[in-house]
Enzyme design. Sequence first.
Site, PDB file in Angstrom:
ATOM      1  N   ALA A   1      -2.524   3.585  -2.604  1.00 14.31           N
ATOM      2  CA  ALA A   1      -3.448   4.164  -1.628  1.00 14.31           C
ATOM      3  C   ALA A   1      -4.322   5.224  -2.276  1.00 14.31           C
ATOM      4  O   ALA A   1      -5.525   5.296  -2.017  1.00 14.31           O
ATOM      5  CB  ALA A   1      -2.670   4.752  -0.453  1.00 14.31           C
TER       6      ALA A   1
ATOM      7  N   LEU B   1       0.831  -1.211   0.000  1.00 12.99           N
ATOM      8  CA  LEU B   1       0.000   0.000   0.000  1.00 12.99           C
ATOM      9  C   LEU B   1       0.862   1.256   0.000  1.00 12.99           C
ATOM     10  O   LEU B   1       0.916   2.005   0.968  1.00 12.99           O
ATOM     11  CB  LEU B   1      -0.947  -0.009   1.202  1.00 12.99           C
ATOM     12  CG  LEU B   1      -2.149  -0.919   1.081  1.00 12.99           C
ATOM     13  CD1 LEU B   1      -2.953  -0.933   2.374  1.00 12.99           C
ATOM     14  CD2 LEU B   1      -3.029  -0.521  -0.077  1.00 12.99           C
ATOM     15  N   HIS B   2       1.542   1.500  -1.085  1.00 10.53           N
ATOM     16  CA  HIS B   2       2.352   2.709  -1.251  1.00 10.53           C
ATOM     17  C   HIS B   2       1.455   3.857  -1.693  1.00 10.53           C
ATOM     18  O   HIS B   2       0.241   3.691  -1.855  1.00 10.53           O
ATOM     19  CB  HIS B   2       3.489   2.457  -2.246  1.00 10.53           C
ATOM     20  CG  HIS B   2       3.023   1.997  -3.592  1.00 10.53           C
ATOM     21  ND1 HIS B   2       2.617   2.875  -4.568  1.00 10.53           N
ATOM     22  CD2 HIS B   2       2.864   0.762  -4.100  1.00 10.53           C
ATOM     23  CE1 HIS B   2       2.252   2.194  -5.639  1.00 10.53           C
ATOM     24  NE2 HIS B   2       2.384   0.899  -5.379  1.00 10.53           N
ATOM     25  N   ALA B   3       2.003   5.021  -1.916  1.00 10.87           N
ATOM     26  CA  ALA B   3       1.219   6.235  -2.180  1.00 10.87           C
ATOM     27  C   ALA B   3       0.285   6.112  -3.382  1.00 10.87           C
ATOM     28  O   ALA B   3      -0.884   6.471  -3.300  1.00 10.87           O
ATOM     29  CB  ALA B   3       2.156   7.433  -2.355  1.00 10.87           C
TER      30      ALA B   3
END
Length: 88
Positions: free
Chosen positions: A19, A14-16
């Site tokens: 997300a 769940l990286h930027a």
Amino acid sequence: MINKKVVLNNSEGLHARAAALFVREANKFASDINLEAHGDRVNGKSIIGIMSLGAFSGEEIIIEAEGADEEEAVERLSNIVEKEFINL
């Protein structure tokens, strides 16, 4: 209320960008959306909340929705995690 367990199968979890995609889709639904990982539960419509989970590739998360369109929300959001995150 319904929920579904899914596995983060993209390389970075769940990286930027992941997300942001999740939040953008979650906000299309009227239902309350929550994500759970490592025993922590956050608002699925909050990018800060999602990133604070620190969920990585191979880890299991739970997508939960409660409201008028909960089934559609969980189906769409789990599809994003399982299929669309891979391309990010």
